[in-house]
Design an enzyme around this catalytic site. Structure first.
Site, PDB file in Angstrom:
ATOM      1  N   ASP A  12      43.297  43.515  50.310  1.00 28.41           N
ATOM      2  CA  ASP A  12      44.499  43.053  49.644  1.00 28.41           C
ATOM      3  C   ASP A  12      45.096  44.237  48.888  1.00 28.41           C
ATOM      4  O   ASP A  12      44.428  45.258  48.675  1.00 28.41           O
ATOM      5  CB  ASP A  12      44.124  41.907  48.696  1.00 28.41           C
ATOM      6  N   ASP A  14      47.953  44.082  45.826  1.00 30.39           N
ATOM      7  CA  ASP A  14      48.149  43.887  44.390  1.00 30.39           C
ATOM      8  C   ASP A  14      46.895  43.341  43.719  1.00 30.39           C
ATOM      9  O   ASP A  14      46.369  42.296  44.118  1.00 30.39           O
ATOM     10  CB  ASP A  14      49.289  42.886  44.150  1.00 30.39           C
ATOM     11  N   ASP A 171      41.125  39.811  45.547  1.00 32.06           N
ATOM     12  CA  ASP A 171      40.947  39.486  44.133  1.00 32.06           C
ATOM     13  C   ASP A 171      41.251  38.031  43.812  1.00 32.06           C
ATOM     14  O   ASP A 171      41.149  37.638  42.652  1.00 32.06           O
ATOM     15  CB  ASP A 171      41.815  40.393  43.257  1.00 32.06           C
TER      16      ASP A 171
END
Length: 222
Positions: A12, A14, A171
């Site tokens: 991922d 961000d 995240d």
């Protein structure tokens, strides 16, 4: 060196590889200022990150005088323009992230970026940071017409990179659900822009620093 467990590792963007919060917050405040709204502290905006940029803007508008769908529809494109105009000024890799990518590359791993950020924004950010060449492919939230937690972007990542065993690093719950729905394990970083308690997400592993990524991937069951 023995063959690494995963010939493909996806990330991922961000809140996982990159701390993008400063530039996202700046774009929100540019958008608010254009409407004559009060600006928000970066720390307040960061608490709104984690469910997409449209949601983030909606939260910021709600906190500064109210928001409805018509207003959000009108201002969201302005947010994207403001963000793209200064997309890599404050953004930086998290500590150890680039070292982890180097270690994976040294093991012959194909590295992908799978993000819910619009593909052209992800490409612009990587180009601005001079890091595009580190990724074999970039898949954005609009690339396939569906985004995480749909598993299609993860499956597309694997297909583009020739198939084989893969793992994903993220995240948020979107990352966990997308990876598990695609049938691959997921490692979560304990930092980032997660809106859920990490214990509730049932990741296959959790790391506090990128120095722990290689051991965490090697420890995942075959």
């Amino acid at each position: 060196m023995t063959a690494f467990s995963f010939p493909i590792v996806g990330f991922d963007l961000d809140g996982t590889l990159f701390d993008t919060g400063g530039d996202l917050a700046a774009a929100v405040n540019v958008t608010l200022a254009g409407e004559g709204r009060a600006l928000l502290p970066t720390e307040a905006i960061l608490k709104m990150v984690g469910a997409g940029s449209r949601h983030m803007l909606g939260e910021a508008l709600a906190a500064t005088g109210g928001c409805d769908d018509a207003l959000l529809d009108r201002l969201y494109p302005k947010l994207l323009v403001a963000y793209e105009a200064d997309i890599a000024r404050l953004t930086k890799p998290y500590p150890g992230a680039l070292d982890a990518l180097d270690q994976l590359a040294a093991r012959g791993v194909k590295i992908a970026l799978v993000t819910n950020k619009l593909e052209h924004l992800a490409e612009a950010m990587l180009a601005g940071l001079g890091l595009r060449s580190r990724f074999a492919t970039v898949i954005g939230g609009d690339t396939l017409g569906v985004a995480k937690p749909d598993p299609a972007p993860i499956r597309e990542m694997i297909a583009r990179l020739g198939g084989g065993r893969a793992a994903f690093v993220g995240d948020s719950r979107f990352d966990v659900e997308a990876a598990h729905n695609a049938g691959i394990p997921v490692v979560l970083v304990s930092f980032g822009y997660r809106l859920d308690a990490i214990e509730a997400l049932h990741a296959d592993a959790v790391i506090d620093h990128f120095a722990d990524l290689i051991p965490a991937l090697e420890a995942l069951p075959a």
